[in-house]
Write an enzyme that holds these catalytic residues in place. Sequence first.
Site, mmCIF file in Angstrom:
data_model
loop_
_atom_site.group_PDB
_atom_site.id
_atom_site.type_symbol
_atom_site.label_atom_id
_atom_site.label_comp_id
_atom_site.label_asym_id
_atom_site.label_seq_id
_atom_site.Cartn_x
_atom_site.Cartn_y
_atom_site.Cartn_z
ATOM 1 N N SER A 6 15.274 10.943 -9.094
ATOM 2 C CA SER A 6 13.939 10.108 -9.326
ATOM 3 C C SER A 6 13.130 10.688 -10.574
ATOM 4 O O SER A 6 12.586 11.928 -10.263
ATOM 5 C CB SER A 6 13.152 9.986 -8.101
ATOM 6 O OG SER A 6 11.855 9.654 -8.426
ATOM 7 N N HIS A 31 17.146 7.527 -11.268
ATOM 8 C CA HIS A 31 16.564 6.504 -10.348
ATOM 9 C C HIS A 31 14.948 6.474 -11.116
ATOM 10 O O HIS A 31 14.253 7.335 -11.216
ATOM 11 C CB HIS A 31 16.140 6.877 -9.000
ATOM 12 C CG HIS A 31 15.520 6.025 -8.000
ATOM 13 N ND1 HIS A 31 16.031 4.970 -7.608
ATOM 14 C CD2 HIS A 31 14.361 6.125 -7.622
ATOM 15 C CE1 HIS A 31 15.328 4.555 -6.557
ATOM 16 N NE2 HIS A 31 14.021 5.048 -6.654
ATOM 17 N N ASP A 33 11.388 5.023 -10.822
ATOM 18 C CA ASP A 33 10.279 4.435 -10.069
ATOM 19 C C ASP A 33 9.210 3.868 -10.849
ATOM 20 O O ASP A 33 8.576 4.554 -11.574
ATOM 21 C CB ASP A 33 9.823 5.535 -9.362
ATOM 22 C CG ASP A 33 10.836 5.986 -7.962
ATOM 23 O OD1 ASP A 33 10.892 7.155 -7.730
ATOM 24 O OD2 ASP A 33 11.137 5.002 -7.429
ATOM 25 N N HIS A 65 13.785 0.836 -9.966
ATOM 26 C CA HIS A 65 13.146 0.525 -8.549
ATOM 27 C C HIS A 65 11.628 0.361 -8.675
ATOM 28 O O HIS A 65 10.805 1.100 -8.885
ATOM 29 C CB HIS A 65 13.190 1.707 -7.537
ATOM 30 C CG HIS A 65 12.305 1.572 -6.480
ATOM 31 N ND1 HIS A 65 12.132 2.679 -5.375
ATOM 32 C CD2 HIS A 65 11.998 0.527 -5.579
ATOM 33 C CE1 HIS A 65 11.545 2.273 -4.445
ATOM 34 N NE2 HIS A 65 11.548 0.835 -4.426
ATOM 35 N N GLY A 141 5.589 4.657 -2.709
ATOM 36 C CA GLY A 141 4.263 4.901 -3.388
ATOM 37 C C GLY A 141 4.319 6.452 -3.753
ATOM 38 O O GLY A 141 3.562 6.685 -4.740
ATOM 39 N N PHE A 142 5.040 7.249 -3.032
ATOM 40 C CA PHE A 142 4.621 8.740 -3.313
ATOM 41 C C PHE A 142 5.824 9.351 -2.908
ATOM 42 O O PHE A 142 6.503 9.135 -1.662
ATOM 43 C CB PHE A 142 3.482 9.365 -2.417
ATOM 44 C CG PHE A 142 2.106 8.433 -2.726
ATOM 45 C CD1 PHE A 142 1.667 7.436 -2.090
ATOM 46 C CD2 PHE A 142 1.355 9.125 -3.715
ATOM 47 C CE1 PHE A 142 0.500 6.808 -2.242
ATOM 48 C CE2 PHE A 142 0.003 8.314 -4.138
ATOM 49 C CZ PHE A 142 -0.299 7.140 -3.544
ATOM 50 N N GLY A 144 7.766 13.162 -1.832
ATOM 51 C CA GLY A 144 7.076 14.404 -1.046
ATOM 52 C C GLY A 144 6.980 14.084 0.229
ATOM 53 O O GLY A 144 6.508 15.008 1.184
ATOM 54 N N ASP A 174 16.494 6.331 -0.062
ATOM 55 C CA ASP A 174 15.373 6.649 -1.074
ATOM 56 C C ASP A 174 14.373 7.334 -0.230
ATOM 57 O O ASP A 174 13.612 6.561 0.407
ATOM 58 C CB ASP A 174 14.812 5.467 -1.865
ATOM 59 C CG ASP A 174 14.001 5.874 -2.859
ATOM 60 O OD1 ASP A 174 13.557 4.978 -3.706
ATOM 61 O OD2 ASP A 174 13.583 7.004 -3.099
ATOM 62 N N GLY A 175 13.920 8.652 -0.634
ATOM 63 C CA GLY A 175 12.860 9.272 0.212
ATOM 64 C C GLY A 175 13.122 10.352 1.050
ATOM 65 O O GLY A 175 13.742 10.056 2.131
#
Length: 220
Positions: A6, A31, A33, A65, A141-142, A144, A174-175
Amino acid sequence: MRYSPSLACASQLNMLADIKELEKAGIDMLHIDIMDGNYVPNICLNPDLCRELKSAFPKMELDVHVMVKRPMDYIARFAEMGAEWFTFHSDATNFSKRTISRIKAAGMRAGIALNPSQPVSALLPFIDEVDMVLMMAIEPGFSGQQFIEDSYARIDELKKIREERHLKFLINVDGGINAPIGKQCINHGADILVLGVFACFNQNKSISLACKVFDEELKG
Ligand code: DX5
Ligand code: ZN
């Protein structure tokens, strides 16, 4: 299995250097974002970056995305920039089917993103039409944030639907992914992993080495 790092997690000041590091590690997908500060309470990247990415790294596939309201409004611009994938959130539009057909008509592959708070069944009305499902393992949205554990069961659910309906959509997760989590996602049926700050960015080593270590740990 593919990795899609990302760029939201790359250095915004030294992004070119970071992407060259990713290229050195053999990464062939990025990716991207895109956040509008409306669908999610954050702003991130923009379509023009894709134009420069395509000219500087023509072989890199752009996995866009969009975390934006009215995603249909952005299809033409990303298609013009050469994006290969356009993934939107079904709860950001009243017209998911129309959005999917417009993405394909523009020559891109269509992805649909599923938030942790949405049931997998929310995708059933149009899952036969998409090329990819982006399984969000965090609230968008964020970067981490911690990986949400029940995502594994949701990958299982998606995989079962894909088999029962003889579909070919890819499962992209994702994430919050680190190597042990990534390994589990692959074992449950994921095809692509989005890599962020737990995988190859903000590690205490070069990005190319971090990718190599991640890959070895995942396959180990
Ligand atoms: C969050 C983005 C994710 C995120 C991934 O809204 O969609 O792609 O940047 O980064 P990590 O893996 O650090 O959560
Ligand atoms: Zn993302």
